[in-house]
Design an enzyme around this catalytic site. Sequence first.
Site, PDB file in Angstrom:
ATOM      1  N   ARG A 176      -3.766  10.805   4.587  1.00 55.76           N
ATOM      2  CA  ARG A 176      -2.632  11.705   4.742  1.00 55.76           C
ATOM      3  C   ARG A 176      -1.686  11.617   3.556  1.00 55.76           C
ATOM      4  NH1 ARG A 176       0.818  13.952   8.509  1.00 55.76           N
ATOM      5  NH2 ARG A 176       3.015  13.509   8.158  1.00 55.76           N
ATOM      6  N   LEU A 209       8.455  19.063   8.204  1.00 53.65           N
ATOM      7  CA  LEU A 209       9.677  18.634   7.495  1.00 53.65           C
ATOM      8  C   LEU A 209       9.466  18.670   5.977  1.00 53.65           C
ATOM      9  CD1 LEU A 209      10.645  15.617   9.780  1.00 53.65           C
ATOM     10  CD2 LEU A 209      11.639  17.912   9.801  1.00 53.65           C
ATOM     11  N   ASP A 217       4.200   0.212  12.370  1.00 55.70           N
ATOM     12  CA  ASP A 217       2.974  -0.323  11.767  1.00 55.70           C
ATOM     13  C   ASP A 217       2.679  -1.757  12.160  1.00 55.70           C
ATOM     14  OD1 ASP A 217       3.287   1.486   8.609  1.00 55.70           O
ATOM     15  OD2 ASP A 217       2.698   2.091  10.614  1.00 55.70           O
ATOM     16  N   ARG A 233      -0.188  14.841  13.170  1.00 55.72           N
ATOM     17  CA  ARG A 233       0.860  14.290  12.298  1.00 55.72           C
ATOM     18  C   ARG A 233       1.366  15.452  11.479  1.00 55.72           C
ATOM     19  NH1 ARG A 233      -0.956   8.766  10.071  1.00 55.72           N
ATOM     20  NH2 ARG A 233       1.105   8.742   9.098  1.00 55.72           N
ATOM     21  N   PRO A 234       2.396  16.127  12.003  1.00 57.80           N
ATOM     22  CA  PRO A 234       2.876  17.375  11.387  1.00 57.80           C
ATOM     23  C   PRO A 234       3.471  17.142  10.001  1.00 57.80           C
ATOM     24  CG  PRO A 234       4.370  16.637  13.105  1.00 57.80           C
ATOM     25  CD  PRO A 234       3.181  15.722  13.171  1.00 57.80           C
ATOM     26  N   VAL A 235       3.590  18.224   9.260  1.00 55.18           N
ATOM     27  CA  VAL A 235       4.216  18.162   7.922  1.00 55.18           C
ATOM     28  C   VAL A 235       5.320  19.209   7.806  1.00 55.18           C
ATOM     29  CG1 VAL A 235       2.276  17.144   6.677  1.00 55.18           C
ATOM     30  CG2 VAL A 235       2.382  19.650   7.002  1.00 55.18           C
ATOM     31  N   CYS A 267      -4.952  12.422  12.986  1.00 57.65           N
ATOM     32  CA  CYS A 267      -5.435  11.086  12.602  1.00 57.65           C
ATOM     33  C   CYS A 267      -5.855  10.437  13.915  1.00 57.65           C
ATOM     34  CB  CYS A 267      -4.348  10.285  11.903  1.00 57.65           C
ATOM     35  SG  CYS A 267      -3.026   9.821  13.001  1.00 57.65           S
ATOM     36  N   ARG A 293      -8.848   0.032   4.103  1.00 59.28           N
ATOM     37  CA  ARG A 293      -7.913   1.034   3.572  1.00 59.28           C
ATOM     38  C   ARG A 293      -6.580   0.376   3.202  1.00 59.28           C
ATOM     39  NH1 ARG A 293      -6.832   6.372   6.822  1.00 59.28           N
ATOM     40  NH2 ARG A 293      -5.288   6.302   5.159  1.00 59.28           N
ATOM     41  N   LYS A 303       0.852  -1.206   0.000  1.00 60.78           N
ATOM     42  CA  LYS A 303       0.000   0.000   0.000  1.00 60.78           C
ATOM     43  C   LYS A 303       0.882   1.249   0.000  1.00 60.78           C
ATOM     44  CE  LYS A 303      -1.652   1.596   4.024  1.00 60.78           C
ATOM     45  NZ  LYS A 303      -1.306   2.988   4.357  1.00 60.78           N
ATOM     46  N   ASN A 304       1.832   1.292   0.927  1.00 55.02           N
ATOM     47  CA  ASN A 304       2.652   2.504   1.060  1.00 55.02           C
ATOM     48  C   ASN A 304       3.657   2.644  -0.081  1.00 55.02           C
ATOM     49  OD1 ASN A 304       1.158   3.039   3.270  1.00 55.02           O
ATOM     50  ND2 ASN A 304       2.702   2.393   4.760  1.00 55.02           N
TER      51      ASN A 304
HETATM   52  C1  EPZ Z   1       4.456   6.695   6.707  1.00 49.33           C
HETATM   53  O1  EPZ Z   1       3.721   7.759   7.243  1.00 49.33           O
HETATM   54  C2  EPZ Z   1       3.479   5.540   6.526  1.00 49.33           C
HETATM   55  N1  EPZ Z   1       2.415   5.949   5.607  1.00 49.33           N
HETATM   56  C3  EPZ Z   1       2.865   5.158   7.868  1.00 49.33           C
HETATM   57  O2  EPZ Z   1       2.056   4.005   7.648  1.00 49.33           O
HETATM   58  C4  EPZ Z   1       3.984   4.787   8.838  1.00 49.33           C
HETATM   59  O3  EPZ Z   1       3.425   4.539  10.110  1.00 49.33           O
HETATM   60  C5  EPZ Z   1       5.001   5.938   8.932  1.00 49.33           C
HETATM   61  O4  EPZ Z   1       5.491   6.275   7.620  1.00 49.33           O
HETATM   62  C6  EPZ Z   1       6.195   5.581   9.813  1.00 49.33           C
HETATM   63  O5  EPZ Z   1       6.857   4.481   9.262  1.00 49.33           O
HETATM   64  C7  EPZ Z   1       2.657   5.942   4.279  1.00 49.33           C
HETATM   65  O6  EPZ Z   1       3.732   5.576   3.828  1.00 49.33           O
HETATM   66  C8  EPZ Z   1       1.523   6.359   3.399  1.00 49.33           C
HETATM   67  P1  EPZ Z   1       6.680   9.786   8.901  1.00 49.33           P
HETATM   68  P2  EPZ Z   1       4.398   9.228   7.315  1.00 49.33           P
HETATM   69  O7  EPZ Z   1       6.703  11.114   8.235  1.00 49.33           O
HETATM   70  O8  EPZ Z   1       5.238   9.451   6.135  1.00 49.33           O
HETATM   71  C9  EPZ Z   1       7.175  12.862  12.447  1.00 49.33           C
HETATM   72  C10 EPZ Z   1       0.116   2.692   7.725  1.00 49.33           C
HETATM   73  O9  EPZ Z   1      -0.421   2.133   8.684  1.00 49.33           O
HETATM   74  N2  EPZ Z   1       7.077  13.919  11.414  1.00 49.33           N
HETATM   75  O10 EPZ Z   1       7.780   8.813   8.627  1.00 49.33           O
HETATM   76  O11 EPZ Z   1       3.313  10.200   7.584  1.00 49.33           O
HETATM   77  C11 EPZ Z   1       5.868  12.118  12.647  1.00 49.33           C
HETATM   78  O12 EPZ Z   1       5.028  12.815  13.544  1.00 49.33           O
HETATM   79  C12 EPZ Z   1       0.644   4.107   7.873  1.00 49.33           C
HETATM   80  O13 EPZ Z   1       0.296   2.162   6.598  1.00 49.33           O
HETATM   81  C13 EPZ Z   1       7.297  15.250  11.775  1.00 49.33           C
HETATM   82  O14 EPZ Z   1       7.547  15.566  12.936  1.00 49.33           O
HETATM   83  O15 EPZ Z   1       5.295   9.074   8.617  1.00 49.33           O
HETATM   84  C14 EPZ Z   1       6.345  10.790  13.212  1.00 49.33           C
HETATM   85  O16 EPZ Z   1       6.561  10.914  14.599  1.00 49.33           O
HETATM   86  C15 EPZ Z   1       0.284   4.706   9.228  1.00 49.33           C
HETATM   87  N3  EPZ Z   1       7.218  16.202  10.813  1.00 49.33           N
HETATM   88  C16 EPZ Z   1       7.689  10.582  12.513  1.00 49.33           C
HETATM   89  O17 EPZ Z   1       8.071  11.853  11.991  1.00 49.33           O
HETATM   90  C17 EPZ Z   1       6.942  15.892   9.497  1.00 49.33           C
HETATM   91  O18 EPZ Z   1       6.916  16.819   8.654  1.00 49.33           O
HETATM   92  C18 EPZ Z   1       7.626   9.614  11.356  1.00 49.33           C
HETATM   93  O19 EPZ Z   1       6.586  10.028  10.493  1.00 49.33           O
HETATM   94  C19 EPZ Z   1       6.739  14.543   9.153  1.00 49.33           C
HETATM   95  C20 EPZ Z   1       6.825  13.560  10.128  1.00 49.33           C
END
Ligand code: EPZ
Length: 420
Positions: free
Chosen positions: A92, A125, A304, A121-123, A116, A396, A22-23
């Site tokens: 997201r 970065l 996950d 879930r900040p963006v 969520c 999903r 999926k991802n």
């Molecule tokens: C991806 O989400 C996956 N989703 C998630 O899978 C997975 O849990 C996650 O990576 C961690 O491995 C997809 O690939 C679509 P991150 P993503 O940015 O990219 C923090 C599932 O069940 N962060 O790696 O959103 C964040 O809060 C889903 O399939 C910031 O602080 O995760 C977290 O603590 C759920 N600022 C950490 O980084 C940002 O701008 C990792 O998040 C972005 C992230």
Amino acid sequence: MDKFVVQGGTRLVGSVNISGAKNGSLALMPATLLAPGTYRLRNTPNLRDVWTMSRLMGSLGAFCELNDNELFMDTREITAFEAPYEHVKKMRASFYVLGPLVARYGTAKVSLPGGCAWGPRPVDLHLKGLEKLGAEIEVTSGYVMASAKELKGAKIHFDISSVGATGNVLMAAVLAKGNTLLTNAALEPEITALARMLVKMGAKIDGIGTTQLEIQGVDNLKPVDEDTIPDRIEAATFLIAAAMTQGKIQLKKTNPYHLTSVIAKLEESGCEIDVNSDEITLEMNQLPVPTDIVTAVYPGIPTDIQAQWTAYMLMANGTSMITDNIYKDRFKHVPELVRLGADIDVIDNAAVIKGGKRLNGAQVMSSDLRGSASLVLAAMVAEGTTDIFRIYHLDRGYEELEKKLNNLGANIKRVKTDIV
Ligand code: EPZ
């Protein structure tokens, strides 16, 4: 609305084909915005999030059609550059279109993802990285407005290893003028697969498979056909399900190399595991040994599978601890597991599980994708019948989950319900 009615006391035996990731798909699909053309993304899983991404891409002008797990995409007529709230709030990963739209079309308006099931879930970065590449970013009324006449290569360090931010910024950097260096980039297989597809499209990326990516921007990319990698989280979910039921399972069409940390933990808990090319066989003839996990970025234990491991440790005679260092509050499934008879305390970002308690069927409610999976796993070993509501969360991220589990010996019925 659908619910699952699950009869407990089943044992999983047999073989199952693992679907595409999926991802993985959710990263490859937005990448098709970078080069107008037609694409065939093979091994694409037929599940709700791929449908949601297809609808979003469609609203931008792309054509998407999924047949027998081959996703045909045509991005020759992109005429809109906005990812509205109704798409992004559902998923997201819609946020992934930001980088490609700015890089290829110089403009994008993308809704902020919002929270969520388990919190913010900040963006930041994502936005910092795009600004470093020269994009003008403005955040107003819940939308990110981004524009750039031309992106320029830059040195970008991610303070936190982020899958999404790495993907978004990488997709922008490949069309930026000059060189970009990404440090502390995510290593997840879905990101290295995205980088490999971008290289096939003509991008110049060195360091794939490491946390340091060196990108030499190019003027244009070309459309390609690509195979989606297997879903490592689905694979881990089936391995854990088989271990919980003291079953014997053979996963096919998987990639064991994406699961080394999970396989090590399953063996530590008492499973016998054999690996052969794209197959993993697991046999479990005992209750699991209490086994702690601490989630981490790849190649560590993925967040996950944290919920699924929690369900697994309910079977162990003893206490185990599950710590989530990625999402500190990803424990919405715990109160529902407690309704089945589990003895779990959540302290900060850790769940302490006193295993060995008898689980009895009950009515429980899904709140997020992986939490729902943990409820299905627990229901399969509980005494009696369990109703699991809001299983649209499961739909999903798992392709034909109940069909695959029933083929292995589970007893799960999908039933219409008015109860939301
Ligand atoms: C991806 O989400 C996956 N989703 C998630 O899978 C997975 O849990 C996650 O990576 C961690 O491995 C997809 O690939 C679509 P991150 P993503 O940015 O990219 C923090 C599932 O069940 N962060 O790696 O959103 C964040 O809060 C889903 O399939 C910031 O602080 O995760 C977290 O603590 C759920 N600022 C950490 O980084 C940002 O701008 C990792 O998040 C972005 C992230």
